[in-house]
Design a protein around this motif. Structure first.
Motif, short mmCIF file in Angstrom:
data_model
loop_
_atom_site.label_atom_id
_atom_site.label_comp_id
_atom_site.label_asym_id
_atom_site.label_seq_id
_atom_site.Cartn_x
_atom_site.Cartn_y
_atom_site.Cartn_z
N LYS A 175 0.83 -1.21 -0.04
CA LYS A 175 -0.17 0.24 0.02
C LYS A 175 0.85 1.42 0.25
O LYS A 175 0.62 2.31 -0.69
N ASP A 176 1.97 1.43 0.77
CA ASP A 176 2.68 2.56 0.90
C ASP A 176 3.38 2.61 -0.39
O ASP A 176 3.57 3.90 -0.82
N ILE A 177 3.83 1.72 -1.09
CA ILE A 177 4.57 1.85 -2.37
C ILE A 177 3.52 2.31 -3.61
O ILE A 177 3.99 3.37 -4.14
N MET A 178 2.39 1.81 -3.33
CA MET A 178 1.38 2.17 -4.43
C MET A 178 0.75 3.62 -4.05
O MET A 178 0.63 4.39 -5.12
N ASP A 179 0.73 3.94 -3.02
CA ASP A 179 0.43 5.29 -2.55
C ASP A 179 1.08 6.52 -3.22
O ASP A 179 0.59 7.23 -4.15
N GLY A 180 2.43 6.34 -3.50
CA GLY A 180 3.10 7.47 -4.00
C GLY A 180 2.96 7.34 -5.56
O GLY A 180 3.02 8.17 -6.17
N GLN A 181 2.45 5.94 -6.10
CA GLN A 181 2.28 6.06 -7.57
C GLN A 181 0.98 6.57 -8.05
O GLN A 181 0.73 6.96 -9.08
N VAL A 182 0.00 6.18 -7.07
CA VAL A 182 -1.44 6.54 -7.55
C VAL A 182 -1.87 8.04 -7.29
O VAL A 182 -3.12 8.32 -7.71
N ALA A 183 -1.14 8.60 -6.49
CA ALA A 183 -1.62 9.96 -6.10
C ALA A 183 -1.86 10.94 -7.41
O ALA A 183 -2.66 11.66 -7.31
N ALA A 184 -0.94 10.69 -8.41
CA ALA A 184 -1.11 11.50 -9.71
C ALA A 184 -2.55 11.07 -10.33
O ALA A 184 -2.82 11.92 -11.11
N TRP A 185 -2.86 9.93 -9.85
CA TRP A 185 -4.17 9.62 -10.66
C TRP A 185 -5.51 10.16 -10.01
O TRP A 185 -6.43 9.98 -10.55
N GLY A 186 -5.36 10.87 -8.86
CA GLY A 186 -6.47 11.37 -8.12
C GLY A 186 -6.93 10.21 -7.37
O GLY A 186 -8.26 10.43 -7.15
N VAL A 187 -6.12 9.18 -6.97
CA VAL A 187 -6.95 8.14 -6.03
C VAL A 187 -6.07 8.03 -4.79
O VAL A 187 -4.95 8.21 -4.64
#
Length: 201
Positions: A175-187
């Motif tokens: 989750k922590d790794i994904m958080d940084g990647q999906v923030a730019a998607w507005g998610v």
């Protein structure tokens, strides 16, 4: 900040959910196209009205692009009037979604074939980013692929016994790794849980 790219698309500022956006100013040529489009709509009235109104429910936001540029954002419930020839409207659902992730086939570092069952809970926090980030707002498919890739990367370095014992920690790290990647998607990812780990026969 992360909204500078949005601000460059607009000229007069308006605020939506505490975020600043700018309102588009049309060129002379674009105004001519808009006027011609409205004339065509009047010629085919009332049939054209069916293609000029989009309903947005209370759990969604309508993001309107004019000539490919961000024009306005509307919070539902509402009806948005748009011009078929010049406008593109995307309705983004802002409610929390729970996504059942298809089984993930992995191999531990000791060569054991495993199947992971997991579930993801997420919500859309930025309608503009969602509308711009993925084709047809297909966030669910993009998140599923990202979960698969990230979990495979993490679990391939662990033994079977470690994966079983550390399910919660692995899910939290993913989750922590994904958080940084999906923030730019507005998610925003609210929760990721590994439900089961089984040996593949």
């Amino acid at each position: 900040n992360e909204y500078k790219s949005y601000l460059s698309m607009r000229d007069s500022v308006f605020v939506e959910d505490g975020r600043c956006y700018k309102s588009s100013t049309l060129s002379v040529c674009e105004w001519i196209v808009v006027v011609l489009s409205l004339v065509l709509c009047l010629c085919f009235f009332p049939i054209a009205i069916c293609f000029m109104i989009t309903a947005v429910d209370s759990k969604s936001k309508g993001v309107l692009f004019r000539f490919g540029r961000l024009y306005t954002i509307k919070q539902g419930p509402t009806l948005i009037l748009h011009i078929p020839c010049t406008d593109d409207i995307k309705v983004v659902t802002m409610e929390t979604v729970t996504l059942d992730i298809p089984n993930i086939m992995i191999t531990s570092n000791e060569g054991t074939s495993l199947t992971l069952t997991s579930a993801l809970t997420y919500c859309r926090t930025d309608a503009v980013a969602v509308a711009m980030a993925t084709a047809d707002n297909n966030i669910g498919e993009a998140l599923t692929r990202l979960v698969h890739v990230t979990l495979r990367s993490i679990t391939s370095k662990k033994k079977y016994s470690e994966i079983v014992k550390e399910k919660s920690n692995i899910a939290s790290t993913t989750k922590d790794i994904m958080d940084g990647q999906v923030a730019a998607w507005g998610v925003s990812i609210e929760k990721l849980k590994i439900l089961d780990v089984t040996r593949t026969k």
